[in-house]
Design a protein around this motif. Structure first.
Motif, PDB file in Angstrom:
ATOM      1  N   ASP A   1     -23.962   4.011  54.444  1.00  9.48           N
ATOM      2  CA  ASP A   1     -23.652   3.216  53.168  1.00  9.48           C
ATOM      3  C   ASP A   1     -22.297   2.718  53.056  1.00  9.48           C
ATOM      4  OD1 ASP A   1     -24.282   2.257  50.637  1.00  9.48           O
ATOM      5  OD2 ASP A   1     -23.393   4.285  49.841  1.00  9.48           O
ATOM      6  N   ILE A   2     -21.766   2.515  54.459  1.00 10.10           N
ATOM      7  CA  ILE A   2     -20.514   1.721  54.290  1.00 10.10           C
ATOM      8  C   ILE A   2     -20.615   0.167  54.166  1.00 10.10           C
ATOM      9  CG2 ILE A   2     -18.372   0.967  56.100  1.00 10.10           C
ATOM     10  CD1 ILE A   2     -18.837   3.521  57.442  1.00 10.10           C
ATOM     11  N   ILE A   3     -21.754  -0.464  54.610  1.00  6.62           N
ATOM     12  CA  ILE A   3     -22.319  -1.737  54.160  1.00  6.62           C
ATOM     13  C   ILE A   3     -23.497  -1.368  53.241  1.00  6.62           C
ATOM     14  CG2 ILE A   3     -23.502  -3.782  54.946  1.00  6.62           C
ATOM     15  CD1 ILE A   3     -21.895  -3.710  57.648  1.00  6.62           C
ATOM     16  N   ARG A   4     -23.124  -2.023  52.265  1.00 12.57           N
ATOM     17  CA  ARG A   4     -24.219  -1.895  51.126  1.00 12.57           C
ATOM     18  C   ARG A   4     -25.762  -2.619  51.462  1.00 12.57           C
ATOM     19  NH1 ARG A   4     -22.380   0.890  46.063  1.00 12.57           N
ATOM     20  NH2 ARG A   4     -20.175   0.704  46.056  1.00 12.57           N
ATOM     21  N   ARG A   5     -25.082  -4.035  51.907  1.00 14.72           N
ATOM     22  CA  ARG A   5     -26.028  -4.987  52.357  1.00 14.72           C
ATOM     23  C   ARG A   5     -25.392  -6.003  52.986  1.00 14.72           C
ATOM     24  NH1 ARG A   5     -25.002  -6.410  46.757  1.00 14.72           N
ATOM     25  NH2 ARG A   5     -24.718  -8.519  46.433  1.00 14.72           N
ATOM     26  N   ILE A   6     -26.057  -6.971  53.527  1.00 10.54           N
ATOM     27  CA  ILE A   6     -25.643  -8.412  53.879  1.00 10.54           C
ATOM     28  C   ILE A   6     -26.564  -9.228  53.166  1.00 10.54           C
ATOM     29  CG2 ILE A   6     -25.360  -9.782  55.933  1.00 10.54           C
ATOM     30  CD1 ILE A   6     -24.840  -7.105  57.685  1.00 10.54           C
ATOM     31  N   SER A   7     -25.748 -10.119  52.431  1.00  8.18           N
ATOM     32  CA  SER A   7     -26.963 -10.982  51.626  1.00  8.18           C
ATOM     33  C   SER A   7     -25.736 -12.226  51.186  1.00  8.18           C
ATOM     34  CB  SER A   7     -27.329 -10.306  50.430  1.00  8.18           C
ATOM     35  OG  SER A   7     -26.367 -10.099  49.556  1.00  8.18           O
ATOM     36  N   ALA A   8     -26.240 -13.090  50.635  1.00 13.38           N
ATOM     37  CA  ALA A   8     -25.890 -14.334  49.962  1.00 13.38           C
ATOM     38  C   ALA A   8     -25.420 -13.814  48.630  1.00 13.38           C
ATOM     39  CB  ALA A   8     -26.856 -15.576  50.118  1.00 13.38           C
ATOM     40  N   VAL A   9     -24.176 -14.414  48.274  1.00 13.22           N
ATOM     41  CA  VAL A   9     -23.797 -14.212  46.987  1.00 13.22           C
ATOM     42  C   VAL A   9     -23.599 -15.610  46.126  1.00 13.22           C
ATOM     43  CG1 VAL A   9     -21.778 -13.188  45.449  1.00 13.22           C
ATOM     44  CG2 VAL A   9     -22.561 -12.019  47.455  1.00 13.22           C
ATOM     45  N   PHE A  10     -24.317 -15.648  45.357  1.00 15.67           N
ATOM     46  CA  PHE A  10     -24.418 -17.044  44.385  1.00 15.67           C
ATOM     47  C   PHE A  10     -23.401 -16.938  43.185  1.00 15.67           C
ATOM     48  CE2 PHE A  10     -28.012 -17.483  47.097  1.00 15.67           C
ATOM     49  CZ  PHE A  10     -27.963 -18.923  47.342  1.00 15.67           C
ATOM     50  N   SER A  11     -22.906 -18.128  42.890  1.00 17.73           N
ATOM     51  CA  SER A  11     -22.143 -18.296  41.786  1.00 17.73           C
ATOM     52  C   SER A  11     -23.206 -18.250  40.579  1.00 17.73           C
ATOM     53  CB  SER A  11     -21.373 -19.449  41.699  1.00 17.73           C
ATOM     54  OG  SER A  11     -20.564 -19.677  40.427  1.00 17.73           O
ATOM     55  N   PRO A  12     -23.768 -17.357  39.568  1.00 22.20           N
ATOM     56  CA  PRO A  12     -24.693 -17.436  38.580  1.00 22.20           C
ATOM     57  C   PRO A  12     -24.737 -18.727  37.816  1.00 22.20           C
ATOM     58  CG  PRO A  12     -23.579 -15.407  38.621  1.00 22.20           C
ATOM     59  CD  PRO A  12     -22.734 -16.121  39.554  1.00 22.20           C
ATOM     60  N   ARG A  13     -23.666 -19.024  37.473  1.00 15.87           N
ATOM     61  CA  ARG A  13     -23.675 -20.213  36.596  1.00 15.87           C
ATOM     62  C   ARG A  13     -23.877 -21.507  37.216  1.00 15.87           C
ATOM     63  NH1 ARG A  13     -19.593 -23.787  35.358  1.00 15.87           N
ATOM     64  NH2 ARG A  13     -18.284 -22.852  37.170  1.00 15.87           N
ATOM     65  N   LYS A  14     -23.627 -21.591  38.582  1.00 11.32           N
ATOM     66  CA  LYS A  14     -23.838 -22.931  39.284  1.00 11.32           C
ATOM     67  C   LYS A  14     -25.654 -22.728  39.707  1.00 11.32           C
ATOM     68  CE  LYS A  14     -19.450 -23.881  41.090  1.00 11.32           C
ATOM     69  NZ  LYS A  14     -18.478 -23.518  42.156  1.00 11.32           N
ATOM     70  N   ILE A  15     -26.386 -21.879  39.534  1.00  4.92           N
ATOM     71  CA  ILE A  15     -27.583 -21.999  39.770  1.00  4.92           C
ATOM     72  C   ILE A  15     -28.490 -21.663  38.451  1.00  4.92           C
ATOM     73  CG2 ILE A  15     -27.662 -21.433  42.429  1.00  4.92           C
ATOM     74  CD1 ILE A  15     -28.435 -18.499  41.477  1.00  4.92           C
ATOM     75  N   ASN A  16     -27.522 -22.096  37.427  1.00  2.00           N
ATOM     76  CA  ASN A  16     -28.275 -21.859  35.971  1.00  2.00           C
ATOM     77  C   ASN A  16     -28.566 -20.683  35.490  1.00  2.00           C
ATOM     78  OD1 ASN A  16     -28.159 -24.876  36.067  1.00  2.00           O
ATOM     79  ND2 ASN A  16     -29.934 -25.046  37.262  1.00  2.00           N
ATOM     80  N   PHE A  17     -27.836 -19.650  35.976  1.00  4.41           N
ATOM     81  CA  PHE A  17     -27.811 -18.429  35.462  1.00  4.41           C
ATOM     82  C   PHE A  17     -26.797 -18.084  34.526  1.00  4.41           C
ATOM     83  CE2 PHE A  17     -31.470 -15.526  37.009  1.00  4.41           C
ATOM     84  CZ  PHE A  17     -32.329 -16.529  37.988  1.00  4.41           C
ATOM     85  N   VAL A  18     -26.818 -17.061  33.817  1.00  2.00           N
ATOM     86  CA  VAL A  18     -25.784 -16.792  32.750  1.00  2.00           C
ATOM     87  C   VAL A  18     -25.428 -15.213  33.359  1.00  2.00           C
ATOM     88  CG1 VAL A  18     -25.119 -16.697  30.484  1.00  2.00           C
ATOM     89  CG2 VAL A  18     -26.768 -18.097  31.121  1.00  2.00           C
ATOM     90  N   SER A  19     -23.869 -15.224  33.078  1.00  4.56           N
ATOM     91  CA  SER A  19     -23.251 -13.917  33.251  1.00  4.56           C
ATOM     92  C   SER A  19     -22.260 -13.348  32.511  1.00  4.56           C
ATOM     93  CB  SER A  19     -22.654 -13.945  34.872  1.00  4.56           C
ATOM     94  OG  SER A  19     -21.524 -14.508  34.810  1.00  4.56           O
ATOM     95  N   THR A  20     -22.097 -12.062  32.193  1.00  2.00           N
ATOM     96  CA  THR A  20     -21.229 -11.743  31.084  1.00  2.00           C
ATOM     97  C   THR A  20     -20.740 -10.165  31.351  1.00  2.00           C
ATOM     98  OG1 THR A  20     -20.975 -11.864  28.573  1.00  2.00           O
ATOM     99  CG2 THR A  20     -22.989 -10.799  29.482  1.00  2.00           C
ATOM    100  N   LEU A  21     -20.004  -9.826  30.430  1.00  2.00           N
ATOM    101  CA  LEU A  21     -19.418  -8.458  30.454  1.00  2.00           C
ATOM    102  C   LEU A  21     -19.538  -7.972  29.244  1.00  2.00           C
ATOM    103  CD1 LEU A  21     -17.523  -6.357  32.281  1.00  2.00           C
ATOM    104  CD2 LEU A  21     -15.584  -7.350  31.239  1.00  2.00           C
ATOM    105  N   ALA A  22     -19.959  -6.540  29.286  1.00  2.00           N
ATOM    106  CA  ALA A  22     -20.143  -5.938  28.129  1.00  2.00           C
ATOM    107  C   ALA A  22     -19.649  -4.445  28.208  1.00  2.00           C
ATOM    108  CB  ALA A  22     -21.706  -5.878  27.725  1.00  2.00           C
ATOM    109  N   ALA A  23     -19.325  -3.910  27.145  1.00  2.00           N
ATOM    110  CA  ALA A  23     -18.614  -2.610  26.974  1.00  2.00           C
ATOM    111  C   ALA A  23     -19.168  -1.739  25.689  1.00  2.00           C
ATOM    112  CB  ALA A  23     -17.340  -2.509  27.054  1.00  2.00           C
ATOM    113  N   VAL A  24     -19.433  -0.458  25.957  1.00  2.00           N
ATOM    114  CA  VAL A  24     -20.326   0.215  24.811  1.00  2.00           C
ATOM    115  C   VAL A  24     -19.480   1.601  24.627  1.00  2.00           C
ATOM    116  CG1 VAL A  24     -22.683  -0.580  25.349  1.00  2.00           C
ATOM    117  CG2 VAL A  24     -21.852   1.508  26.516  1.00  2.00           C
ATOM    118  N   LYS A  25     -19.602   2.230  23.510  1.00  2.00           N
ATOM    119  CA  LYS A  25     -18.901   3.401  22.902  1.00  2.00           C
ATOM    120  C   LYS A  25     -20.324   4.147  22.584  1.00  2.00           C
ATOM    121  CE  LYS A  25     -14.926   1.438  20.713  1.00  2.00           C
ATOM    122  NZ  LYS A  25     -14.144   1.017  19.640  1.00  2.00           N
TER     123      LYS A  25
END
Lengths: 158, 154
Positions: free
Chosen positions: A58-82
């Protein structure tokens, strides 16, 4: 906590070179491991053996492509909860149940959990936010959408 | 616009690719396309910036980076670009975003700092703070448990 690998020093110099190289793009060629191996002066079989080992540990979790969500028409955000005191595990389970939640960390400070979401559209994010807001273990939820990206470069010198 | 095939490619290569000598051949076969055509699309994704990287994602704890602090800052709008660039210039900062403020949450700039020790993280916070030289309100939110970390599903 890492059980299998107690110290960074357990990796030898060649392992470190391999891990540093693999954090850069793999060659987009027929035999990516073979080419990478040649760059490092080792054989294809050897690098594949080491990659298998790193994955097993588990030193390498995976080998994969990482996309910029926005550029492939996805939406990303950050959220926090109490969280309602004592109910954090239930809240974690609920939050993690969404495949749109990619990272989720307990942190110090007034918010108990901080998590990121990547979803196909804003509507989906809003829906997840609404559902979490009504969860009985969650006291308060806030969203902190990004306005501007200054940096994203996750690379660790091994 | 992304084609249906592009979306299928993105979905597949965003997950761990097979550890075989010719991984793209396997992926191309799953998609029912030629390996050459797949590689061409991947090169296009990279060249156009849709794809940030195609690389190994490490478990940072296992290689000694046990601490991470999400540092939130309250920076005046007028200098936020400059502050963002300063933070981004630090190797220890992996992510830096300007984000919306909220009621009772007066922070608009976020920087993620990784370190081998807590002290290492805090020394980077100090260096950033000194470089900004405005004594801006900030706090370091250290993570003490990773509850989930995975790739996005497309």
């Amino acid at each position: 906590m890492s059980r299998s690998l107690k110290r960074r020093d357990d990796l030898n110099a060649l392992d470190k070179r391999i891990l540093n190289r693999l954090q850069e793009d793999i060659p987009f060629e027929k035999r990516p491991w073979g080419i990478t191996a040649r760059e490092l002066g080792i054989t294809e079989d050897f690098i594949m053996e080491r990659i298998a080992f790193f994955k097993k540990k588990d030193i390498i979790r995976r080998i994969s492509a990482v996309f910029s969500p926005r550029k492939i028409n996805f939406v990303s955000t950050l959220a926090a909860v109490k969280i309602i005191p004592g109910n954090i595990n239930k809240a974690v389970k609920k939050i993690n149940s969404y495949h749109e939640v990619t990272h989720n960390y307990r942190r110090s400070g007034e918010y108990d959990l901080w998590f990121t979401l990547v979803a196909k559209n804003k509507k989906r994010i809003a829906r997840i936010m609404r559902q979490l807001k009504s969860d009985k273990n969650i006291k308060e939820i806030s969203e902190f959408p990004a306005i501007k990206l200054f940096k994203i470069s996750v690379k660790f010198p091994v | 616009m992304l084609s249906k095939l592009d979306k299928a490619i993105i979905g597949l290569i965003s997950r761990d690719i097979p550890l075989v000598k010719e991984p793209f051949r396997d992926i191309a076969r799953t998609l029912g396309i030629k390996e050459r055509a797949l590689l061409k699309r991947i090169r296009f994704f990279k060249a156009s910036g849709l794809m940030r990287k195609f690389a190994a994602i490490l478990n940072h704890k296992k290689i000694g980076f046990r601490y991470n602090a999400m540092v939130v800052w309250n920076i005046p709008e007028s200098i936020i670009d400059k502050a963002g660039r300063i933070m981004a210039s630090f190797d220890e900062v992996s992510h830096c975003y300007q984000r919306k403020k909220k009621h009772e949450w007066d922070y608009n700039l976020y920087s993620m700092i990784h370190g081998r020790t807590r002290k290492e993280c805090l020394s980077v916070v100090k260096k950033i703070s000194d470089k900004l030289s405005g004594g801006f309100d900030h706090k370091a939110l250290f993570s003490f448990k990773e509850e989930k970390k995975t790739g996005a599903r497309y």
